[in-house]
Write a protein that holds these residues in place. Structure first.
Motif, PDB file in Angstrom:
ATOM      1  N   TYR A   1       6.417   6.594   0.353  1.00  0.00           N
ATOM      2  CA  TYR A   1       6.924   7.958   0.463  1.00  0.00           C
ATOM      3  C   TYR A   1       6.175   8.698   1.564  1.00  0.00           C
ATOM      4  O   TYR A   1       4.956   8.588   1.678  1.00  0.00           O
TER       5      TYR A   1
ATOM      6  N   ARG B   1       4.146   6.156  -4.356  1.00  0.00           N
ATOM      7  CA  ARG B   1       4.683   7.341  -5.031  1.00  0.00           C
ATOM      8  C   ARG B   1       3.607   8.179  -5.715  1.00  0.00           C
ATOM      9  O   ARG B   1       3.581   9.407  -5.582  1.00  0.00           O
TER      10      ARG B   1
ATOM     11  N   GLU C   1      11.270   9.395   0.130  1.00  0.00           N
ATOM     12  CA  GLU C   1      11.147   7.941   0.264  1.00  0.00           C
ATOM     13  C   GLU C   1      11.440   7.529   1.697  1.00  0.00           C
ATOM     14  O   GLU C   1      12.359   8.035   2.323  1.00  0.00           O
TER      15      GLU C   1
END
Length: 102
Positions: free
Chosen positions: A24, A74, A101
């Motif tokens: 991300y 993440r 993302e």
């Protein structure tokens, strides 16, 4: 490599490939109220950037409306976003940070 059990049957080893976790991007958003020097300090503190790199990212945010601070898993990206927002609120600046993302 096969292992043999006591009854004579063979066990086949199964090879599984794990794919790496998704990454991300952490993004800072431009606003008209947060001082540029404050943004540089946040980038140095939260993202461990040197002053020159932090200044480059701050100018990208200022000129293009957003800038990439880094790419992380993440959990790490979410923690970085929370840190930025907490620091901004502590000093009463409307600085916004988000993640997406890659």
């Amino acid at each position: 490599m096969a292992n043999q059990q006591q009854d004579g049957s063979l066990l086949e080893a199964v090879k599984t490939r794990l794919k790496p976790p998704p990454l991300y991007k952490v993004l800072l958003m431009n606003d008209d109220y947060t001082p540029m020097d404050f943004v540089v300090v946040v980038l140095q503190t939260v993202f461990a950037m040197g002053r020159e790199k932090a200044t480059q990212v701050m100018l990208q945010v200022h000129r293009e409306g957003m800038g990439v601070c880094g790419t992380y898993t993440r959990e790490v990206a979410a923690a970085k976003v929370d840190q930025v927002i907490d620091i901004a609120r502590k000093y009463q600046h409307p600085l916004q940070c988000t993640m997406e993302e890659t």
